[in-house]
Design a protein around this motif. Structure first.
Motif, mmCIF file in Angstrom:
data_model
loop_
_atom_site.group_PDB
_atom_site.id
_atom_site.type_symbol
_atom_site.label_atom_id
_atom_site.label_comp_id
_atom_site.label_asym_id
_atom_site.label_seq_id
_atom_site.Cartn_x
_atom_site.Cartn_y
_atom_site.Cartn_z
ATOM 1 N N LYS A 81 1.037 -0.947 -0.115
ATOM 2 C CA LYS A 81 -0.006 0.145 0.322
ATOM 3 C C LYS A 81 0.979 1.157 0.190
ATOM 4 O O LYS A 81 0.341 2.124 0.006
ATOM 5 C CB LYS A 81 -0.853 -0.274 1.061
ATOM 6 C CG LYS A 81 -2.327 -1.343 1.341
ATOM 7 C CD LYS A 81 -2.583 -0.741 2.000
ATOM 8 C CE LYS A 81 -3.776 -1.966 2.947
ATOM 9 N NZ LYS A 81 -4.786 -2.146 3.798
ATOM 10 N N GLU A 82 2.057 0.587 0.288
ATOM 11 C CA GLU A 82 2.955 1.937 0.192
ATOM 12 C C GLU A 82 3.471 2.086 -0.571
ATOM 13 O O GLU A 82 4.871 3.065 -1.368
ATOM 14 C CB GLU A 82 4.175 1.643 1.924
ATOM 15 C CG GLU A 82 3.471 2.267 2.829
ATOM 16 C CD GLU A 82 4.079 1.470 4.532
ATOM 17 O OE1 GLU A 82 5.733 1.592 3.814
ATOM 18 O OE2 GLU A 82 3.807 1.974 5.105
ATOM 19 N N ILE A 83 3.958 1.564 -2.483
ATOM 20 C CA ILE A 83 4.552 1.723 -3.064
ATOM 21 C C ILE A 83 3.518 1.708 -4.481
ATOM 22 O O ILE A 83 2.680 1.424 -4.079
ATOM 23 C CB ILE A 83 5.210 -0.190 -3.067
ATOM 24 C CG1 ILE A 83 6.283 -0.786 -2.282
ATOM 25 C CG2 ILE A 83 5.253 -0.702 -4.583
ATOM 26 C CD1 ILE A 83 6.069 -1.596 -2.397
ATOM 27 N N GLY A 84 4.295 2.650 -5.199
ATOM 28 C CA GLY A 84 3.449 3.162 -6.059
ATOM 29 C C GLY A 84 4.546 2.275 -7.410
ATOM 30 O O GLY A 84 5.454 2.227 -7.497
ATOM 31 N N MET A 85 3.532 2.215 -8.769
ATOM 32 C CA MET A 85 4.319 1.478 -9.523
ATOM 33 C C MET A 85 4.082 2.087 -11.194
ATOM 34 O O MET A 85 2.825 2.788 -11.014
ATOM 35 C CB MET A 85 3.938 0.390 -9.749
ATOM 36 C CG MET A 85 4.942 -0.580 -9.265
ATOM 37 S SD MET A 85 6.363 -1.473 -9.216
ATOM 38 C CE MET A 85 5.690 -1.508 -11.108
ATOM 39 N N LEU A 86 4.834 2.289 -11.983
ATOM 40 C CA LEU A 86 4.692 3.056 -12.931
ATOM 41 C C LEU A 86 5.615 1.763 -13.954
ATOM 42 O O LEU A 86 6.828 1.416 -13.998
ATOM 43 C CB LEU A 86 5.840 3.823 -13.291
ATOM 44 C CG LEU A 86 5.562 4.860 -14.495
ATOM 45 C CD1 LEU A 86 4.040 5.536 -15.484
ATOM 46 C CD2 LEU A 86 6.577 6.007 -14.282
ATOM 47 N N PHE A 87 4.652 1.348 -14.457
ATOM 48 C CA PHE A 87 5.115 0.262 -16.048
ATOM 49 C C PHE A 87 5.389 0.730 -17.015
ATOM 50 O O PHE A 87 5.085 1.512 -17.518
ATOM 51 C CB PHE A 87 3.774 -1.016 -15.671
ATOM 52 C CG PHE A 87 2.991 -1.226 -14.981
ATOM 53 C CD1 PHE A 87 4.202 -2.134 -14.298
ATOM 54 C CD2 PHE A 87 2.521 -0.827 -13.469
ATOM 55 C CE1 PHE A 87 3.534 -3.024 -13.374
ATOM 56 C CE2 PHE A 87 1.730 -1.185 -12.548
ATOM 57 C CZ PHE A 87 2.474 -2.546 -12.040
ATOM 58 N N GLN A 88 6.381 0.288 -17.715
ATOM 59 C CA GLN A 88 7.205 -0.309 -19.148
ATOM 60 C C GLN A 88 5.680 0.255 -19.996
ATOM 61 O O GLN A 88 6.092 1.451 -20.509
ATOM 62 C CB GLN A 88 7.537 -0.843 -19.440
ATOM 63 C CG GLN A 88 8.414 -0.221 -20.810
ATOM 64 C CD GLN A 88 9.682 -1.292 -21.225
ATOM 65 O OE1 GLN A 88 9.420 -2.304 -20.095
ATOM 66 N NE2 GLN A 88 10.097 -1.722 -22.927
ATOM 67 N N GLY A 89 5.271 -0.477 -20.144
ATOM 68 C CA GLY A 89 3.790 0.083 -21.515
ATOM 69 C C GLY A 89 2.669 0.964 -20.739
ATOM 70 O O GLY A 89 0.973 1.074 -21.226
ATOM 71 N N SER A 90 2.907 1.104 -19.609
ATOM 72 C CA SER A 90 1.804 2.734 -18.988
ATOM 73 C C SER A 90 0.593 1.220 -18.276
ATOM 74 O O SER A 90 0.447 2.124 -16.879
ATOM 75 C CB SER A 90 1.175 3.565 -19.964
ATOM 76 O OG SER A 90 2.064 4.320 -20.373
ATOM 77 N N ALA A 91 0.237 0.504 -18.480
ATOM 78 C CA ALA A 91 -0.965 -0.780 -18.829
ATOM 79 C C ALA A 91 -2.135 0.380 -17.257
ATOM 80 O O ALA A 91 -2.625 0.170 -16.850
ATOM 81 C CB ALA A 91 -0.087 -1.598 -17.463
ATOM 82 N N LEU A 92 -2.293 1.300 -18.985
ATOM 83 C CA LEU A 92 -3.826 2.099 -18.503
ATOM 84 C C LEU A 92 -5.262 0.944 -19.179
ATOM 85 O O LEU A 92 -5.172 -0.131 -19.802
ATOM 86 C CB LEU A 92 -3.578 3.255 -19.270
ATOM 87 C CG LEU A 92 -2.469 4.224 -18.993
ATOM 88 C CD1 LEU A 92 -2.746 5.147 -19.346
ATOM 89 C CD2 LEU A 92 -2.436 4.626 -17.630
ATOM 90 N N PHE A 93 -6.180 0.870 -18.128
ATOM 91 C CA PHE A 93 -7.411 0.462 -18.456
ATOM 92 C C PHE A 93 -7.875 1.626 -19.714
ATOM 93 O O PHE A 93 -8.015 2.136 -19.444
ATOM 94 C CB PHE A 93 -8.383 0.442 -16.873
ATOM 95 C CG PHE A 93 -7.649 -0.669 -16.219
ATOM 96 C CD1 PHE A 93 -7.651 -1.692 -15.939
ATOM 97 C CD2 PHE A 93 -7.468 0.231 -15.112
ATOM 98 C CE1 PHE A 93 -6.871 -2.650 -14.937
ATOM 99 C CE2 PHE A 93 -6.800 -0.458 -13.322
ATOM 100 C CZ PHE A 93 -7.259 -1.588 -13.645
#
Length: 261
Positions: free
Chosen positions: A78-90
């Motif tokens: 819950k304390e971690i944010g992730m930014l994925f390579q391909g953005s991974a948006l819905f």
């Protein structure tokens, strides 16, 4: 702050991380760099709990991820944010819906509070006016900014970014770098970025970990890279003519004096 101590990871009979030690500092952009196959992706996956090393410690402000109980791991995430390579948006959600998602899933905030927080994050990444658009209706750079807004929605202590500039043009990449740098400093986040982008390394590399063949080969900042005598690092960073010319100019004019192996 995140500290890793003597992290070793093998797959079958091949060791991909050899007793890695490193510190990722709060309020700084911490970059992991290295050639493909060097082990940096495995290191990043170890940090976020997707891979479990056979040996060592991964300390989140003193808390060892590798000895945590399941409930402790859930709370840490819950304390971690992730930014994925391909953005991974819905794709089926608007910009606003994407940013609201973690707030809906992981908090007990009211609808009004969720909306307020999501709009604050959207404004912080300069996307006001785009909140009702869908990912297919915005550019790749805007999608990255949406992903950043979503990653900081829960006000994380730790932010992990996997190749944040992948697929972006140089101008947009600089904007994303500056945004990550500014957010890191503004909110005192421990930001860890896995990257191949040398513009990022030389632009926002406040703490750089160079991984070479599974070993921590070098640690320093962006200024030290220009004068380091570490040959594998030089071969990696200054592989292109553009960066070789910059390094030669810096060395010729004595613009940077510090160095570190």
């Amino acid at each position: 702050m995140i500290e890793i101590k003597n992290i070793t990871k093998s797959f079958d009979d091949r060791t991909v991380l050899h007793s890695i030690n490193a510190t990722f500092y709060t309020g700084k952009t911490n970059l992991i760099i290295g050639q493909s196959g060097s082990g940096k992706t495995v290191l990043m996956k170890s940090l976020v709990g997707l891979v479990t090393p056979e040996e060592g410690e991964i300390l989140f402000d003193g808390r060892n991820l590798l000895t945590m109980a399941d409930e402790e791991i859930i709370n840490l995430r819950k304390e971690i944010g992730m930014l994925f390579q391909g953005s991974a948006l819905f794709d089926s959600e608007t910009v606003l819906g994407n940013v609201m998602f973690p707030l809906v899933m992981f908090t007990n905030k009211s609808k009004a509070e969720i909306l307020e927080r999501a709009m604050f994050c959207i404004e912080r990444v300069n996307l006001l006016g785009a909140e009702n658009k869908y990912p297919s209706e915005i550019s790749g750079g805007m999608q990255k900014r949406v992903a950043i807004a979503r990653a900081i929605a829960l006000n994380p202590k730790y932010l992990f970014c996997d190749e944040p500039n992948s697929g972006l043009d140089p101008k947009t990449s600089i904007l994303i770098d500056e945004l990550l740098h500014d957010i890191t400093h503004e909110y005192k986040i421990t930001t860890v970025i896995n990257t191949h982008d040398m513009n990022s390394v030389l632009g926002i590399g406040e703490n750089i970990i160079f991984i070479n063949k599974g070993h921590r080969e070098w640690v320093g900042d962006m200024s030290m890279i220009y004068t380091t005598s570490n040959q594998p690092l030089n071969d990696f960073v200054f592989a292109t003519r553009q960066f070789r010319e910059v390094r030669e100019y810096v060395a010729e004019h004595g613009l940077i004096q510090s160095s570190q192996k």
